[in-house]
Scaffold this motif. Structure first.
Motif, PDB file in Angstrom:
ATOM      1  N   GLN A 119       0.770  -1.009   0.026  1.00 10.85           N
ATOM      2  CA  GLN A 119       0.053  -0.111  -0.072  1.00 10.85           C
ATOM      3  C   GLN A 119       0.923   1.361   0.038  1.00 10.85           C
ATOM      4  OE1 GLN A 119      -3.608   0.131  -0.113  1.00 10.85           O
ATOM      5  NE2 GLN A 119      -3.077  -2.037  -0.589  1.00 10.85           N
ATOM      6  N   VAL A 120       0.240   2.183  -0.253  1.00  9.87           N
ATOM      7  CA  VAL A 120       0.942   3.583  -0.294  1.00  9.87           C
ATOM      8  C   VAL A 120       0.059   4.570   0.217  1.00  9.87           C
ATOM      9  CG1 VAL A 120       1.645   5.748  -1.941  1.00  9.87           C
ATOM     10  CG2 VAL A 120       1.895   3.129  -2.605  1.00  9.87           C
ATOM     11  N   ARG A 121       0.808   5.341   1.198  1.00  6.84           N
ATOM     12  CA  ARG A 121       0.234   6.515   1.933  1.00  6.84           C
ATOM     13  C   ARG A 121       0.798   7.810   1.823  1.00  6.84           C
ATOM     14  NH1 ARG A 121       0.750   8.971   7.496  1.00  6.84           N
ATOM     15  NH2 ARG A 121      -1.275   9.568   8.032  1.00  6.84           N
ATOM     16  N   LEU A 122      -0.134   8.780   1.308  1.00  2.00           N
ATOM     17  CA  LEU A 122       0.351   9.951   0.797  1.00  2.00           C
ATOM     18  C   LEU A 122      -0.071  11.165   1.823  1.00  2.00           C
ATOM     19  CD1 LEU A 122      -0.637   9.468  -2.917  1.00  2.00           C
ATOM     20  CD2 LEU A 122       1.581   9.237  -1.848  1.00  2.00           C
ATOM     21  N   VAL A 123       0.450  12.154   2.340  1.00  2.00           N
ATOM     22  CA  VAL A 123       0.066  13.170   3.006  1.00  2.00           C
ATOM     23  C   VAL A 123       0.441  14.419   2.393  1.00  2.00           C
ATOM     24  CG1 VAL A 123      -0.018  14.256   5.310  1.00  2.00           C
ATOM     25  CG2 VAL A 123      -0.074  11.749   5.162  1.00  2.00           C
ATOM     26  N   GLU A 124      -0.378  15.208   2.005  1.00  6.08           N
ATOM     27  CA  GLU A 124      -0.073  16.779   1.566  1.00  6.08           C
ATOM     28  C   GLU A 124       0.228  17.652   2.682  1.00  6.08           C
ATOM     29  OE1 GLU A 124      -3.089  15.040  -1.499  1.00  6.08           O
ATOM     30  OE2 GLU A 124      -3.033  15.344   0.590  1.00  6.08           O
ATOM     31  N   SER A 125       0.959  18.870   2.392  1.00 11.05           N
ATOM     32  CA  SER A 125       0.835  19.856   3.254  1.00 11.05           C
ATOM     33  C   SER A 125       1.422  21.154   2.353  1.00 11.05           C
ATOM     34  CB  SER A 125       1.875  19.710   4.319  1.00 11.05           C
ATOM     35  OG  SER A 125       3.196  19.474   3.874  1.00 11.05           O
ATOM     36  N   GLY A 126       1.331  22.400   2.769  1.00  9.88           N
ATOM     37  CA  GLY A 126       2.053  23.351   2.246  1.00  9.88           C
ATOM     38  C   GLY A 126       0.943  24.285   1.530  1.00  9.88           C
ATOM     39  N   GLY A 127      -0.554  24.173   1.501  1.00 11.19           N
ATOM     40  CA  GLY A 127      -1.483  24.732   1.197  1.00 11.19           C
ATOM     41  C   GLY A 127      -1.564  26.129   2.151  1.00 11.19           C
TER      42      GLY A 127
END
Length: 121
Positions: free
Chosen positions: A1-9
């Motif tokens: 599985q792959v986990r993605l967490v965005e930031s910076g908006g």
């Protein structure tokens, strides 16, 4: 599985710059992309990068203003956004996939939660 967490908006003025980050964990994938979603609209392709070759692709409206990249350890994906316009206001998502056309959302089984970018004119 792959986990993605965005930031910076965030909220910026037209003409400003912003860098989005996407922390990646899990197995390696063939390509990664950034999409954005306007209110009441489907997600649209912004940019993508090949995990193997580093080749990149962009939608026409951001070419020359946005740059997709990843760090050498391939654990963080970036989207550097320069010369932002009010029409760039959207929720931005990072995504990961292995097969298919990288400009299509259906090619990405893994998605982050999204981060809001608001550009005021």
């Amino acid at each position: 599985q792959v986990r993605l967490v965005e930031s910076g908006g965030g909220s910026v003025q037209a003409g400003d710059s912003l860098r989005l980050s996407c922390a990646i964990s899990g197995r390696t994938v063939n390509f990664m992309g950034w999409f954005r979603q306007f209110p009441g609209k489907e997600r649209e392709f912004v940019a993508a990068i090949s995990d193997v070759s580093g080749y990149t692709g962009y939608t026409a409206s951001v070419k020359g203003r946005f740059t997709i990249s990843r760090d050498n350890a391939k654990i963080t994906l970036y989207l550097q956004m320069n010369s932002l316009k009010s029409e760039d206001t959207a929720i931005y998502f990072c995504a990961a996939g292995d097969y298919g056309t990288w400009s299509l959302p259906t090619s990405y089984p893994y998605w982050g939660q999204g981060t809001q970018v608001t550009v005021s004119s």
